[in-house]
Structure formats: structure tokens, C-alpha cells
Design an enzyme around this catalytic site. Structure first.
Site, PDB file in Angstrom:
ATOM      1  N   PHE A 129      37.811  41.618  31.638  1.00 21.72           N
ATOM      2  CA  PHE A 129      37.360  41.331  32.682  1.00 21.72           C
ATOM      3  C   PHE A 129      38.405  40.789  33.478  1.00 21.72           C
ATOM      4  O   PHE A 129      38.410  39.935  33.792  1.00 21.72           O
ATOM      5  CB  PHE A 129      35.870  40.747  33.274  1.00 21.72           C
ATOM      6  CG  PHE A 129      35.495  41.224  33.554  1.00 21.72           C
ATOM      7  CD1 PHE A 129      34.644  42.591  34.107  1.00 21.72           C
ATOM      8  CD2 PHE A 129      34.984  40.221  34.851  1.00 21.72           C
ATOM      9  CE1 PHE A 129      34.368  42.422  35.508  1.00 21.72           C
ATOM     10  CE2 PHE A 129      34.488  39.923  36.272  1.00 21.72           C
ATOM     11  CZ  PHE A 129      33.929  40.997  36.813  1.00 21.72           C
ATOM     12  N   ASP A 214      44.318  35.339  33.240  1.00 24.95           N
ATOM     13  CA  ASP A 214      43.611  35.732  34.341  1.00 24.95           C
ATOM     14  C   ASP A 214      42.984  33.814  33.500  1.00 24.95           C
ATOM     15  O   ASP A 214      41.717  34.596  32.447  1.00 24.95           O
ATOM     16  CB  ASP A 214      42.692  36.866  34.063  1.00 24.95           C
ATOM     17  CG  ASP A 214      41.491  36.594  34.594  1.00 24.95           C
ATOM     18  OD1 ASP A 214      41.046  35.795  35.066  1.00 24.95           O
ATOM     19  OD2 ASP A 214      40.989  37.352  34.803  1.00 24.95           O
ATOM     20  N   LYS A 243      36.256  31.295  40.465  1.00 24.34           N
ATOM     21  CA  LYS A 243      34.612  30.817  40.010  1.00 24.34           C
ATOM     22  C   LYS A 243      34.557  29.232  40.330  1.00 24.34           C
ATOM     23  O   LYS A 243      34.632  28.517  41.133  1.00 24.34           O
ATOM     24  CB  LYS A 243      34.267  30.948  38.994  1.00 24.34           C
ATOM     25  CG  LYS A 243      34.393  31.896  38.481  1.00 24.34           C
ATOM     26  CD  LYS A 243      33.591  32.600  37.266  1.00 24.34           C
ATOM     27  CE  LYS A 243      33.778  34.429  37.024  1.00 24.34           C
ATOM     28  NZ  LYS A 243      34.055  35.555  36.653  1.00 24.34           N
TER      29      LYS A 243
HETATM   30  C1  LIG Z   1      34.718  36.357  37.217  1.00 24.29           C
HETATM   31  C2  LIG Z   1      36.220  36.978  36.884  1.00 24.29           C
HETATM   32  C3  LIG Z   1      36.797  37.688  37.532  1.00 24.29           C
HETATM   33  C4  LIG Z   1      36.464  38.068  39.438  1.00 24.29           C
HETATM   34  O1  LIG Z   1      36.118  37.769  39.741  1.00 24.29           O
HETATM   35  P1  LIG Z   1      34.706  38.171  40.713  1.00 24.29           P
HETATM   36  O2  LIG Z   1      34.729  36.157  41.764  1.00 24.29           O
HETATM   37  O3  LIG Z   1      34.140  37.758  40.386  1.00 24.29           O
HETATM   38  O4  LIG Z   1      35.853  38.740  42.096  1.00 24.29           O
HETATM   39  C5  LIG Z   1      38.121  37.898  36.728  1.00 24.29           C
HETATM   40  N1  LIG Z   1      38.088  37.438  36.253  1.00 24.29           N
HETATM   41  C6  LIG Z   1      37.775  36.980  34.650  1.00 24.29           C
HETATM   42  C7  LIG Z   1      37.793  36.160  34.397  1.00 24.29           C
HETATM   43  C8  LIG Z   1      36.380  36.675  35.762  1.00 24.29           C
HETATM   44  O5  LIG Z   1      35.472  36.297  34.412  1.00 24.29           O
END
Ligand SMILES: *Cc1c(COP(=O)(O)O)cnc(C)c1O
Length: 397
Positions: A129, A214, A243
Site C-alpha cells: 500500500f 515506504d 503518519k
Molecule cells: C498510510 C500509508 C500511505 C498513504 O498515506 P496518506 O497519508 O493516507 O496519503 C502510504 N504508504 C503506507 C505504507 C501507508 O501506511
């Protein structure tokens, strides 16, 4: 729920009025233990006094000026992130998806500036994701989220997470970068092995590819180190954060080595809000706490304690849980009944958790929890397990 909102979320019938530390309170005074933490965002819990102080002080002075001017607090936050990471350069965004977009743009620009515009493709992992923009959806390649939004932006190849044979086979003269979450979050709390992360570093060096991590969910202290990849003893070329970095204030960032960032010049990228004084004051305040002596050690220790207790819970309740996954305070319980049913039952018992793929319940508490909250969460989990019918079909006893 109001019809005025686009119905893109299946929200619980619950609204909170205030939060304090690891707890959330409804207007009628019900208290919930927040092991969702706004999906790994409220790393320091709710209403942390140091963050409230930073927000109110900066809020009274200056919120936004745009990146047309110097932003001293942003320079300071960037320098602190650089000092505590592999990186030399930082770009601030407002969200995770934007941070990922920037990281991907940087990777393409790097090879373009080196005279290789044909190297634009990125190898990413199944079950990943990376956000909800068109490009980050395409990067993750999750068919469920892409449904109806085609044609998807081109340039991503997908391989099984953890499989180096597939990864090596996917590299072509067009490959620019490899993109991996060191701990897959949405995908069901699946940590990469240190060997896999080290092998990724080797293959990137061998083929001149950029390694992009990421760490939007698993970074910022959640595994007990500031960044999850530190456990593997290697560094990426580029990393996306969000986050936990803002503790609840919308903030993201991508970090890169000087070499990886070498294609990015004035005008290459931008964001109107990105890194504004209000966000930077709060980002610095979050780091003040996270870099404080003993903070990360605490996350590691309390994470180990929580995981050990969850292991026992799972062993005693095979009719409800299959296994515990994860590390630090990014943990998952693979459920036997549907995870949604269990999340609702836990919520009724005052414990908030989050779903993930593979029928997993994510346990993402604020990093400031103590043993008392671990025990409280276990009590709620044990109660739900005790109530759960011991039939093969779960709820239909
Ligand atoms: C939450 C998340 C995203 C996206 O972040 P947003 O602030 O919702 O755009 C991307 N990569 C990972 C691994 C995430 O957990």
C-alpha cells in the site's frame, strides 16, 4: 451519518469529543483505549502537552507563508531528520501519498538527469500500500483499489514480497528503482526479513537502481528504532514518511541521499502547503519527544511485552486467532472469524483496533503506552475471546 459526505468510508457509529494520552472519550463520557492511534498517526497519543504547546504557540504566531520564503523551523526539522538518518535532503509534504509521489518523481528524475530517461519503471511488491493517488495506487497494484479508475498510470512491475528470485527476474534496462515497505501495514502487518532488505540493497547496488522504502506506517519509532530499516543494518536511497511524523497534524516527507536527489533542482517539485510553519513547529515537537533519551528503547520493550502477551492469547484461543505478526508497536492478529466482526466486538469492549488485508487486526497503539494499557487491552481481548463461540462458524453458535 450525513449524506453530505462522499460515502467512501464505512465508519463506525462512534464520534469522539476529546483525547488524552492513549484514551479517547465520547461526548457522553465513554472511554476507549486507542490501539488504532488514527492509523499509526497519533504516535505520542492524544493532546500530548508538548505538541499542544507547540501548536498553540505557533498557532498564535504564524501558520503559513508558502515556500516562496525561508522557513527556519523547516530547515531545522530537515537538518534533524538528516542527522538521524541516511539522508542528505528532505522535502516536506502534507500526506503519505504525496510523499510517495515525490519519491517516485525523484527516482525518475535521477535517471533522466544521468542521461537515462528510459529508466523509469519501478518494481514494487504485491500486497503493498502506497496511498490513494492515481500513481501510488498503480505503484501498489492492488486491483481492489484500482477498480474503475483506469487506465492506471504506467511504469510499475510487481513481484512477491520477500521473493528475490522474482525480483531479480523483473529487472530490465528500464528499471529505475525498487519500492518496498519494510513492514507491510495495510497488507496485513508483514515484516520484511532483514536478509530480504539487505538483498534488496545489494541488487540495487549491482544494477544502479534506487532503493525506496515506504516507511509511512512503520517509520517514526514504531518498530523501536526511528526507522524500521535500521534493524537490517542497511540504508535506502530514498524514504517516504508521514503518519507518526506529525503526531496527528497532516505532515509527510520524503528523504533522499544527495546522489539520489541530484536530479531535483529549483522548480522540479513543489507543494503550496508542504512544510508550512505550523506543520514544522509540530514536526519538531514530535521529534523532541521521539529523540528523547530512552523513548525508542521504551517502544521496543513495551512492544516485546505486548507481543509476548498476544502470543499467549493466541495460543489459548485458536478459535479466534491464528497468529501474531509484526514487531515493536506495529502488530497484527490474524483472525479466524472475519476481522471486522472482531474489531466491532473489541470496540464494544472499549478497545479500538484497525483492520488490514489477510483478515488481520492491526494493533497500532500510541508509542507512549505503558504496561497498564497493555494489560487493559489484553483484558478486552480475553473477554472477547471468552465470549466467542467455539464453533467452526464463529458467530452462528
Ligand atoms: C498510510 C500509508 C500511505 C498513504 O498515506 P496518506 O497519508 O493516507 O496519503 C502510504 N504508504 C503506507 C505504507 C501507508 O501506511
Amino acid at each position: 451519518m450525513s449524506q453530505a459526505l462522499l460515502p467512501t468510508y464505512a465508519r463506525a457509529d462512534l464520534a469522539f469529543e476529546r483525547g488524552e494520552g492513549p484514551y479517547l472519550y465520547t461526548a457522553d463520557g465513554r472511554r476507549f483505549l486507542d490501539f488504532a492511534a488514527g492509523i499509526a498517526v497519533n504516535a505520542l497519543g492524544h493532546s500530548h502537552p508538548h505538541l499542544v504547546d507547540a501548536l498553540t504557540k505557533q498557532g498564535a504566531k504564524l501558520w503559513h507563508v508558502s515556500n516562496l520564503y525561508q522557513i527556519p523551523d523547516g530547515e531545522r526539522l530537515a537538518e534533524r531528520l538528516v542527522a538521524d538518518s541516511f539522508a542528505d535532503r528532505v522535502f516536506f509534504s502534507n500526506s503519505g501519498a504525496e510523499a510517495m509521489e515525490g519519491a517516485l518523481k525523484l527516482a525518475r528524475k535521477y535517471h533522466h538527469a544521468k542521461g537515462h530517461p528510459e529508466r523509469y519503471r519501478v518494481i514494487a511488491c504485491n500486497n503493498a500500500f502506497h496511498g490513494r493517488t492515481m500513481t501510488t495506487l498503480s505503484a501498489a497494484g492492488n486491483a481492489k483499489y484500482l477498480e474503475g479508475f483506469g487506465p492506471e498510470p504506467e511504469g510499475f512491475d510487481h513481484v512477491a514480497f520477500g521473493n528475490m528470485n522474482e525480483l531479480r527476474a523483473a529487472i530490465t534496462p528500464e528499471t529505475a528503482a525498487i519500492l518496498v515497505e519494510p513492514v507491510q501495514g495495510e497488507g496485513g502487518i508483514r515484516p520484511a526479513s532483514p536478509e530480504y532488505l539487505r538483498a534488496l540493497r545489494e541488487v540495487c547496488d549491482e544494477f544502479g537502481l534506487l532503493l525506496i522504502f515506504d516507511e509511512i506506517q512503520c517509520g517514526m519509532g514504531r518498530t523501536g528504532k526511528l526507522f524500521a530499516h535500521e534493524w537490517a543494518g542497511i540504508t535506502p536511497d530514498v524514504m517516504a514518511l508521514a503518519k507518526g511524523i506529525g503526531g496527528g497534524f497532516p505532515l509527510g516527507a520524503f528523504l533522499a541521499t544527495e546522489e539520489a536527489a541530484s536530479g531535483m533542482k529549483a522548480g522540479s517539485h513543489g507543494s503550496t502547503y508542504g512544510g508550512n510553519p505550523l506543520a514544522m513547529a509540530i514536526g519538531n515537537a514530535v521529534l523532541d519527544v521521539m529523540l528523547d533519551e530512552g523513548f525508542l528503547k521504551h517502544v521496543e520493550a513495551i512492544g516485546k511485552l505486548l507481543k509476548a502477551k498476544l502470543e499467549k492469547l493466541v495460543a489459548a484461543n485458536p478459535h479466534v486467532f491464528e497468529e501474531v505478526r509484526g514487531t515493536g508497536l506495529i502488530l497484527g492478529l490474524k483472525a479466524v472469524p472475519t476481522n471486522g466482526e472482531l474489531i466491532a466486538a473489541l470496540r464494544d469492549r472499549g478497545l479500538l483496533t484497525v483492520g488490514a488485508a489477510e483478515n488481520v487486526i492491526r494493533i497500532l497503539p500510541p508509542l507512549i503506552i505503558e504496561e497498564e494499557q497493555v494489560d487493559e487491552a489484553l483484558t478486552a481481548l480475553e473477554q472477547v475471546c471468552a465470549d466467542w463461540p467455539k464453533t467452526a462458524l464463529g458467530g452462528v453458535a
